[in-house]
Motif scaffolding. Structure first.
Motif, mmCIF file in Angstrom:
data_model
loop_
_atom_site.group_PDB
_atom_site.id
_atom_site.type_symbol
_atom_site.label_atom_id
_atom_site.label_comp_id
_atom_site.label_asym_id
_atom_site.label_seq_id
_atom_site.Cartn_x
_atom_site.Cartn_y
_atom_site.Cartn_z
ATOM 1 N N ALA A 46 76.391 28.074 53.160
ATOM 2 C CA ALA A 46 75.616 27.537 54.387
ATOM 3 C C ALA A 46 74.311 28.264 54.349
ATOM 4 O O ALA A 46 74.274 29.434 54.184
ATOM 5 C CB ALA A 46 76.608 28.015 55.627
ATOM 6 N N TYR A 47 73.172 27.614 54.493
ATOM 7 C CA TYR A 47 72.115 27.846 54.718
ATOM 8 C C TYR A 47 70.901 27.009 55.245
ATOM 9 O O TYR A 47 71.498 25.898 55.572
ATOM 10 C CB TYR A 47 71.458 28.482 53.059
ATOM 11 N N VAL A 79 72.125 23.285 55.886
ATOM 12 C CA VAL A 79 72.623 22.775 54.751
ATOM 13 C C VAL A 79 73.960 23.423 54.452
ATOM 14 O O VAL A 79 74.301 24.486 54.735
ATOM 15 C CB VAL A 79 71.871 22.772 53.473
ATOM 16 N N ARG A 80 75.131 22.656 54.294
ATOM 17 C CA ARG A 80 76.310 23.257 53.969
ATOM 18 C C ARG A 80 76.770 22.573 52.455
ATOM 19 O O ARG A 80 77.014 21.285 52.596
ATOM 20 C CB ARG A 80 77.276 23.053 55.058
ATOM 21 N N ASP A 81 76.985 23.423 51.465
ATOM 22 C CA ASP A 81 77.292 23.044 50.245
ATOM 23 C C ASP A 81 79.054 23.403 49.980
ATOM 24 O O ASP A 81 79.265 24.653 50.027
ATOM 25 C CB ASP A 81 76.788 23.602 48.974
ATOM 26 N N VAL A 82 79.932 22.316 50.209
ATOM 27 C CA VAL A 82 81.307 22.768 50.310
ATOM 28 C C VAL A 82 82.026 22.552 48.688
ATOM 29 O O VAL A 82 81.695 21.490 48.351
ATOM 30 C CB VAL A 82 81.992 21.781 51.594
ATOM 31 N N ASP A 108 65.901 35.482 53.356
ATOM 32 C CA ASP A 108 65.740 35.726 54.818
ATOM 33 C C ASP A 108 65.625 34.513 55.497
ATOM 34 O O ASP A 108 66.075 34.269 56.585
ATOM 35 C CB ASP A 108 64.795 36.899 55.287
ATOM 36 N N VAL A 109 64.614 33.597 55.141
ATOM 37 C CA VAL A 109 64.352 32.607 55.649
ATOM 38 C C VAL A 109 65.543 31.531 55.591
ATOM 39 O O VAL A 109 65.902 30.838 56.768
ATOM 40 C CB VAL A 109 63.041 31.626 54.868
ATOM 41 N N ALA A 110 66.123 31.272 54.475
ATOM 42 C CA ALA A 110 67.353 30.515 54.407
ATOM 43 C C ALA A 110 68.792 31.147 55.171
ATOM 44 O O ALA A 110 69.530 30.351 55.606
ATOM 45 C CB ALA A 110 67.553 30.244 52.874
#
Length: 167
Positions: free
Chosen positions: A62-63, A72-75, A128-130
């Protein structure tokens, strides 16, 4: 030898066999491999953390998108020694999102179910941003803090319980 002494001898022999079987079973269990998700520094190989996983354990990266600033979530699901991407969720279209893919809307997010994306390893450059976070089952790990914002390699490996117990 009396009948009573013979029965006692047989009883002791059976008890000894039972104890031996338990010891062997315990030894076998102690050496059975388990799967762990490993996060390590991509450059040095230093292990940052490892956590036990089973087939179908959900692993979510998650980022916040670096340009859009949207979540965004890559599962992924653990399948054997691989991470299989099962879902991507995002709130807005931007660079890097699947513009030509079959995307649906669920609860205000765009959702994409990729076809057969199997990875033996995943490289992530936490920032840090993400604010990259890794969710493994019910646990959450702050990848930025754990990695000191250095690129990490994420993969599944086998190790015995004895290996797990030793530093």
């Amino acid at each position: 030898m009396s009948d009573r002494a013979g029965r006692r001898t047989v009883g002791l022999a059976l008890a000894s066999i039972a104890v031996l079987a338990l010891v062997l079973a315990g030894g076998a269990a102690a050496t059975q491999p388990e799967r762990v998700l490993v996060v390590e520094n991509a450059e040095t190989g230093e292990r940052l953390f490892a956590t036990p996983v089973e087939n179908d354990t959900t692993v979510t990266l998650a980022y916040n998108h670096s340009v859009e600033g949207s979540p965004v979530r890559d599962v992924y699901a653990v399948r054997g020694d691989e991470l299989v991407m099962t879902r991507m969720e995002f709130s807005s279209y931007g660079w890097g999102f699947p513009a030509q893919a079959n995307v649906t809307r669920e609860n205000g997010s765009f959702v994409h179910h990729p076809d057969d994306v199997r990875l033996s390893e995943l490289y992530v450059s936490p920032g840090d941003v993400a604010g990259h976070r890794l969710h493994v089952g019910d646990e959450t790990y702050d990848l930025v803090a754990r990695s000191d914002a250095e690129t990490v390699r994420i993969h599944v490996e086998h190790r015995s319980i004895l290996q797990r117990m030793t530093p």
